[in-house]
Write a protein that holds these residues in place. Structure first.
Motif, PDB file in Angstrom:
ATOM      1  N   THR A 148      -8.170 -25.979  12.007  1.00  0.00           N
ATOM      2  CA  THR A 148      -6.956 -25.299  12.470  1.00  0.00           C
ATOM      3  C   THR A 148      -5.722 -25.988  11.899  1.00  0.00           C
ATOM      4  O   THR A 148      -4.780 -25.329  11.430  1.00  0.00           O
ATOM      5  N   ALA A 149      -5.737 -27.328  11.904  1.00  0.00           N
ATOM      6  CA  ALA A 149      -4.600 -28.080  11.344  1.00  0.00           C
ATOM      7  C   ALA A 149      -4.443 -27.760   9.853  1.00  0.00           C
ATOM      8  O   ALA A 149      -3.319 -27.567   9.361  1.00  0.00           O
ATOM      9  N   HIS A 150      -5.553 -27.672   9.133  1.00  0.00           N
ATOM     10  CA  HIS A 150      -5.470 -27.334   7.701  1.00  0.00           C
ATOM     11  C   HIS A 150      -4.946 -25.905   7.500  1.00  0.00           C
ATOM     12  O   HIS A 150      -4.181 -25.640   6.575  1.00  0.00           O
ATOM     13  N   PHE A 151      -5.357 -25.027   8.385  1.00  0.00           N
ATOM     14  CA  PHE A 151      -4.875 -23.642   8.307  1.00  0.00           C
ATOM     15  C   PHE A 151      -3.348 -23.605   8.472  1.00  0.00           C
ATOM     16  O   PHE A 151      -2.642 -22.928   7.730  1.00  0.00           O
ATOM     17  N   TYR A 152      -2.835 -24.370   9.429  1.00  0.00           N
ATOM     18  CA  TYR A 152      -1.377 -24.392   9.628  1.00  0.00           C
ATOM     19  C   TYR A 152      -0.647 -24.938   8.403  1.00  0.00           C
ATOM     20  O   TYR A 152       0.412 -24.440   8.034  1.00  0.00           O
ATOM     21  N   GLU A 153      -1.227 -25.982   7.790  1.00  0.00           N
ATOM     22  CA  GLU A 153      -0.589 -26.529   6.568  1.00  0.00           C
ATOM     23  C   GLU A 153      -0.483 -25.441   5.509  1.00  0.00           C
ATOM     24  O   GLU A 153       0.544 -25.256   4.872  1.00  0.00           O
ATOM     25  N   TRP A 154      -1.606 -24.736   5.331  1.00  0.00           N
ATOM     26  CA  TRP A 154      -1.648 -23.676   4.318  1.00  0.00           C
ATOM     27  C   TRP A 154      -0.651 -22.566   4.659  1.00  0.00           C
ATOM     28  O   TRP A 154       0.133 -22.125   3.809  1.00  0.00           O
ATOM     29  N   LEU A 155      -0.675 -22.118   5.921  1.00  0.00           N
ATOM     30  CA  LEU A 155       0.185 -20.999   6.325  1.00  0.00           C
ATOM     31  C   LEU A 155       1.660 -21.383   6.196  1.00  0.00           C
ATOM     32  O   LEU A 155       2.483 -20.602   5.713  1.00  0.00           O
ATOM     33  N   ASN A 156       1.982 -22.600   6.605  1.00  0.00           N
ATOM     34  CA  ASN A 156       3.368 -23.048   6.540  1.00  0.00           C
ATOM     35  C   ASN A 156       3.868 -23.049   5.094  1.00  0.00           C
ATOM     36  O   ASN A 156       4.972 -22.608   4.808  1.00  0.00           O
ATOM     37  N   SER A 157       3.026 -23.514   4.159  1.00  0.00           N
ATOM     38  CA  SER A 157       3.484 -23.549   2.769  1.00  0.00           C
ATOM     39  C   SER A 157       3.497 -22.135   2.180  1.00  0.00           C
ATOM     40  O   SER A 157       4.366 -21.798   1.387  1.00  0.00           O
ATOM     41  N   ARG A 158       2.573 -21.296   2.595  1.00  0.00           N
ATOM     42  CA  ARG A 158       2.562 -19.902   2.127  1.00  0.00           C
ATOM     43  C   ARG A 158       3.871 -19.192   2.511  1.00  0.00           C
ATOM     44  O   ARG A 158       4.378 -18.347   1.776  1.00  0.00           O
ATOM     45  N   LEU A 159       4.405 -19.528   3.677  1.00  0.00           N
ATOM     46  CA  LEU A 159       5.604 -18.844   4.184  1.00  0.00           C
ATOM     47  C   LEU A 159       6.904 -19.506   3.740  1.00  0.00           C
ATOM     48  O   LEU A 159       7.980 -19.054   4.107  1.00  0.00           O
ATOM     49  N   GLU A 160       6.777 -20.541   2.939  1.00  0.00           N
ATOM     50  CA  GLU A 160       7.965 -21.292   2.484  1.00  0.00           C
ATOM     51  C   GLU A 160       8.963 -20.371   1.765  1.00  0.00           C
ATOM     52  O   GLU A 160      10.148 -20.377   2.064  1.00  0.00           O
ATOM     53  N   GLN A 161       8.430 -19.578   0.818  1.00  0.00           N
ATOM     54  CA  GLN A 161       9.353 -18.735   0.038  1.00  0.00           C
ATOM     55  C   GLN A 161       9.034 -17.258   0.164  1.00  0.00           C
ATOM     56  O   GLN A 161       9.333 -16.469  -0.723  1.00  0.00           O
ATOM     57  N   ARG A 162       8.394 -16.900   1.253  1.00  0.00           N
ATOM     58  CA  ARG A 162       8.061 -15.480   1.455  1.00  0.00           C
ATOM     59  C   ARG A 162       8.415 -15.093   2.878  1.00  0.00           C
ATOM     60  O   ARG A 162       8.176 -15.870   3.798  1.00  0.00           O
ATOM     61  N   GLN A 163       8.907 -13.856   3.043  1.00  0.00           N
ATOM     62  CA  GLN A 163       9.196 -13.407   4.411  1.00  0.00           C
ATOM     63  C   GLN A 163       7.883 -13.199   5.172  1.00  0.00           C
ATOM     64  O   GLN A 163       7.749 -13.604   6.324  1.00  0.00           O
ATOM     65  N   PHE A 164       6.951 -12.536   4.488  1.00  0.00           N
ATOM     66  CA  PHE A 164       5.650 -12.292   5.112  1.00  0.00           C
ATOM     67  C   PHE A 164       4.557 -12.935   4.260  1.00  0.00           C
ATOM     68  O   PHE A 164       4.810 -13.374   3.140  1.00  0.00           O
ATOM     69  N   ASP A 222       6.217 -29.703  12.420  1.00  0.00           N
ATOM     70  CA  ASP A 222       6.032 -29.722  10.948  1.00  0.00           C
ATOM     71  C   ASP A 222       5.896 -28.323  10.368  1.00  0.00           C
ATOM     72  O   ASP A 222       5.726 -28.182   9.152  1.00  0.00           O
ATOM     73  N   HIS A 223       5.918 -27.325  11.218  1.00  0.00           N
ATOM     74  CA  HIS A 223       5.605 -25.974  10.741  1.00  0.00           C
ATOM     75  C   HIS A 223       6.783 -25.022  10.960  1.00  0.00           C
ATOM     76  O   HIS A 223       6.638 -23.968  11.565  1.00  0.00           O
ATOM     77  N   ALA A 224       7.932 -25.417  10.419  1.00  0.00           N
ATOM     78  CA  ALA A 224       9.153 -24.616  10.642  1.00  0.00           C
ATOM     79  C   ALA A 224       9.020 -23.210  10.064  1.00  0.00           C
ATOM     80  O   ALA A 224       9.567 -22.248  10.627  1.00  0.00           O
ATOM     81  N   ASN A 225       8.300 -23.072   8.950  1.00  0.00           N
ATOM     82  CA  ASN A 225       8.187 -21.731   8.343  1.00  0.00           C
ATOM     83  C   ASN A 225       7.319 -20.825   9.209  1.00  0.00           C
ATOM     84  O   ASN A 225       7.587 -19.632   9.341  1.00  0.00           O
ATOM     85  N   ILE A 226       6.289 -21.407   9.797  1.00  0.00           N
ATOM     86  CA  ILE A 226       5.461 -20.608  10.717  1.00  0.00           C
ATOM     87  C   ILE A 226       6.310 -20.188  11.912  1.00  0.00           C
ATOM     88  O   ILE A 226       6.245 -19.038  12.360  1.00  0.00           O
ATOM     89  N   ALA A 227       7.132 -21.105  12.410  1.00  0.00           N
ATOM     90  CA  ALA A 227       7.960 -20.795  13.592  1.00  0.00           C
ATOM     91  C   ALA A 227       8.910 -19.628  13.283  1.00  0.00           C
ATOM     92  O   ALA A 227       9.048 -18.695  14.083  1.00  0.00           O
ATOM     93  N   ARG A 228       9.546 -19.685  12.108  1.00  0.00           N
ATOM     94  CA  ARG A 228      10.471 -18.597  11.709  1.00  0.00           C
ATOM     95  C   ARG A 228       9.732 -17.258  11.646  1.00  0.00           C
ATOM     96  O   ARG A 228      10.156 -16.258  12.211  1.00  0.00           O
ATOM     97  N   TRP A 229       8.593 -17.270  10.965  1.00  0.00           N
ATOM     98  CA  TRP A 229       7.784 -16.043  10.799  1.00  0.00           C
ATOM     99  C   TRP A 229       7.245 -15.564  12.157  1.00  0.00           C
ATOM    100  O   TRP A 229       7.276 -14.368  12.468  1.00  0.00           O
ATOM    101  N   HIS A 230       6.790 -16.488  12.994  1.00  0.00           N
ATOM    102  CA  HIS A 230       6.221 -16.113  14.295  1.00  0.00           C
ATOM    103  C   HIS A 230       7.289 -15.430  15.154  1.00  0.00           C
ATOM    104  O   HIS A 230       7.020 -14.431  15.836  1.00  0.00           O
ATOM    105  N   THR A 231       8.526 -15.949  15.100  1.00  0.00           N
ATOM    106  CA  THR A 231       9.613 -15.329  15.871  1.00  0.00           C
ATOM    107  C   THR A 231       9.847 -13.905  15.374  1.00  0.00           C
ATOM    108  O   THR A 231       9.981 -12.964  16.163  1.00  0.00           O
ATOM    109  N   GLU A 232       9.863 -13.744  14.047  1.00  0.00           N
ATOM    110  CA  GLU A 232      10.105 -12.404  13.483  1.00  0.00           C
ATOM    111  C   GLU A 232       8.996 -11.429  13.876  1.00  0.00           C
ATOM    112  O   GLU A 232       9.266 -10.301  14.283  1.00  0.00           O
TER     113      GLU A 232
END
Ligand SMILES: N[C@@H](CCC(=O)N[C@@H](CS)C(=O)NCC(=O)O)C(=O)O
Length: 209
Positions: free
Chosen positions: A144-160, A190-200
């Motif tokens: 799960t921790a690895h999944f979050y790392e991946w998801l967070n970086s995936r969302l770095e420069q993408r809205q979705f 550590d997962h600010a991009n996930i937080a932004r996307w999750h809120t949206e």
């Protein structure tokens, strides 16, 4: 069509969100997993795998996996497109969705099903009994921790997750992230991009289903 659902379970929620995004009207039948209705003789006639979601089509045939159900609904109700609009986009969304299901959703499930007492003999969903393996709780947490790392970086420069457009990959990931509350391992500072996307995504009406 008839949609066999369980309002508290994560897998059917993926389909509920998909249906809500498409604004399709489908008759819903609630299956109470807590009361083990999935093991009843009546439900086994509908889905011998004893899992939800299941979708009974107008011709009486039955789809028994979230992936098949969303692909069927996408073909029948193409707008709004949730699995890409070109061959390349479709392939990308399917590729991402596969990874999210296997590396996110299943990781949370592994940690959850191997710990919760109520699943002592049902560490895997479905018709066969499998004993829990306590070591898989920790492995599920690591995955799960690895999944979050991946998801967070995936969302770095993408809205979705797949790019500019909301897709089924966002639905699967959103439900996996919400499911992680069950193992008390939600994304953190550590997962600010996930937080932004999750809120949206949370602001979409489909997130309320
Ligand atoms: N791959 C299947 C998995 C479905 C699944 O495992 N669903 C769970 C609910 S989230 C279930 O039916 N569990 C029944 C049980 O635990 O016996 C799908 O996504 O459709």
């Amino acid at each position: 069509m008839k949609f066999y659902d369980c309002s508290t379970a994560p897998s059917p929620r993926r389909v509920r969100m998909f249906i809500a995004e498409k604004k399709i009207e489908i008759e819903v039948v609630e299956v109470d997993l807590g009361a083990r209705e999935q093991h009843s003789a009546e439900f086994q006639k509908i889905n011998p795998y004893r899992t939800v979601p299941a979708l009974v089509l107008d011709d009486g045939s039955v789809l028994t996996s979230s992936t098949a159900i969303v692909h069927y609904l996408e073909s029948r109700f193409p707008e709004p497109a949730l699995i890409g609009s070109s061959a390349e986009e479709r392939a990308l969304v399917m590729d991402l969705d596969w990874h999210i299901e296997n590396e996110g959703f299943m990781a949370v499930g592994e940690a959850f099903r191997n710990r919760a007492r109520s699943f002592a003999k049902h560490a895997l969903t479905g018709r066969h009994e499998y004993q829990q393996i306590p070591e898989l709780v920790e492995r599920g947490a690591q995955r799960t921790a690895h999944f979050y790392e991946w998801l967070n970086s995936r969302l770095e420069q993408r809205q979705f997750i797949a790019g500019d457009n909301f897709s089924v990959a966002d639905i699967t990931a959103f439900v996996a992230v919400e499911f992680s509350a069950w193992i008390k391992q939600q994304p953190g500072p550590d997962h600010a991009n996930i937080a932004r996307w999750h809120t949206e995504v949370s602001e979409r009406p489909s997130a309320g289903v």
